[in-house]
Motif scaffolding. Structure first.
Motif, mmCIF file in Angstrom:
data_model
loop_
_atom_site.group_PDB
_atom_site.id
_atom_site.type_symbol
_atom_site.label_atom_id
_atom_site.label_comp_id
_atom_site.label_asym_id
_atom_site.label_seq_id
_atom_site.Cartn_x
_atom_site.Cartn_y
_atom_site.Cartn_z
ATOM 1 N N MET A 4 -1.393 38.439 35.970
ATOM 2 C CA MET A 4 -1.191 39.730 35.333
ATOM 3 C C MET A 4 0.206 39.782 34.741
ATOM 4 N N THR A 5 0.329 40.586 33.703
ATOM 5 C CA THR A 5 1.644 40.870 33.145
ATOM 6 C C THR A 5 2.020 42.272 33.599
ATOM 7 N N ARG A 6 3.291 42.451 33.893
ATOM 8 C CA ARG A 6 3.795 43.779 34.267
ATOM 9 C C ARG A 6 5.095 44.026 33.518
ATOM 10 N N GLU A 7 5.319 45.269 33.169
ATOM 11 C CA GLU A 7 6.542 45.650 32.473
ATOM 12 C C GLU A 7 7.154 46.845 33.177
ATOM 13 N N SER A 8 8.479 46.827 33.301
ATOM 14 C CA SER A 8 9.172 47.953 33.923
ATOM 15 C C SER A 8 10.496 48.185 33.211
ATOM 16 N N ALA A 9 11.217 49.222 33.634
ATOM 17 C CA ALA A 9 12.512 49.535 33.038
ATOM 18 C C ALA A 9 13.534 48.452 33.364
ATOM 19 N N GLY A 10 13.439 47.861 34.542
ATOM 20 C CA GLY A 10 14.371 46.819 34.960
ATOM 21 C C GLY A 10 13.632 45.532 35.229
ATOM 22 N N TRP A 11 14.276 44.619 35.930
ATOM 23 C CA TRP A 11 13.642 43.327 36.197
ATOM 24 C C TRP A 11 12.676 43.386 37.370
ATOM 25 N N LYS A 12 12.698 44.436 38.166
ATOM 26 C CA LYS A 12 11.787 44.557 39.310
ATOM 27 C C LYS A 12 10.509 45.291 38.886
ATOM 28 N N ALA A 13 9.611 44.563 38.267
ATOM 29 C CA ALA A 13 8.389 45.170 37.741
ATOM 30 C C ALA A 13 7.476 45.700 38.833
ATOM 31 N N ARG A 38 -0.381 22.727 46.604
ATOM 32 C CA ARG A 38 -0.551 21.416 47.249
ATOM 33 C C ARG A 38 0.681 21.060 48.071
ATOM 34 N N HIS A 39 1.845 21.289 47.518
ATOM 35 C CA HIS A 39 3.090 20.953 48.212
ATOM 36 C C HIS A 39 3.236 21.725 49.515
ATOM 37 N N LEU A 40 2.869 23.001 49.489
ATOM 38 C CA LEU A 40 3.006 23.859 50.674
ATOM 39 C C LEU A 40 1.800 23.803 51.594
ATOM 40 N N GLY A 41 0.700 23.184 51.138
ATOM 41 C CA GLY A 41 -0.525 23.180 51.919
ATOM 42 C C GLY A 41 -1.116 24.573 52.032
ATOM 43 N N ALA A 42 -0.941 25.376 50.988
ATOM 44 C CA ALA A 42 -1.360 26.780 51.009
ATOM 45 C C ALA A 42 -2.776 26.943 50.484
ATOM 46 N N TYR A 43 -3.527 27.823 51.118
ATOM 47 C CA TYR A 43 -4.861 28.191 50.646
ATOM 48 C C TYR A 43 -4.762 29.369 49.673
ATOM 49 N N VAL A 44 -3.842 30.276 49.947
ATOM 50 C CA VAL A 44 -3.580 31.439 49.099
ATOM 51 C C VAL A 44 -2.091 31.438 48.772
ATOM 52 N N LEU A 45 -1.763 31.698 47.513
ATOM 53 C CA LEU A 45 -0.360 31.682 47.101
ATOM 54 C C LEU A 45 -0.157 32.677 45.972
ATOM 55 N N GLY A 46 0.925 33.416 46.021
ATOM 56 C CA GLY A 46 1.304 34.313 44.940
ATOM 57 C C GLY A 46 2.706 33.969 44.466
ATOM 58 N N LEU A 47 2.854 33.759 43.189
ATOM 59 C CA LEU A 47 4.160 33.456 42.605
ATOM 60 C C LEU A 47 4.480 34.471 41.522
ATOM 61 N N ASP A 48 5.755 34.782 41.374
ATOM 62 C CA ASP A 48 6.227 35.628 40.279
ATOM 63 C C ASP A 48 7.003 34.760 39.306
ATOM 64 N N PHE A 49 6.694 34.888 38.037
ATOM 65 C CA PHE A 49 7.433 34.211 36.977
ATOM 66 C C PHE A 49 8.050 35.299 36.113
ATOM 67 N N LEU A 50 9.346 35.251 35.924
ATOM 68 C CA LEU A 50 10.050 36.261 35.150
ATOM 69 C C LEU A 50 10.238 35.794 33.713
#
Length: 59
Positions: A4-13, A38-50
């Protein structure tokens, strides 16, 4: 996988979201996420890209 894309007034969307939209993840970010899972051996993962207002970003 979803993204998803999110937009806010500052960098903390996630605090002051003005607008959001579900999107298909860009291939480069999807692959980066798969590698992190794969590196973390995670089944579920959430990442934020700014992304800057001018559209630039770095991994």
């Amino acid at each position: 996988m979803w993204a998803m894309t999110r937009e806010s007034a500052g960098w903390k969307a996630n605090v002051d979201t003005r607008r959001y939209q579900g999107i298909d993840p860009p291939p480069e970010l999807a692959e980066y996420t798969r590698r992190a899972m794969r590196h973390l051996g995670a089944y579920v993962l959430g990442l934020d890209f700014l992304q800057a207002k001018d559209g630039t970003s770095t991994l």
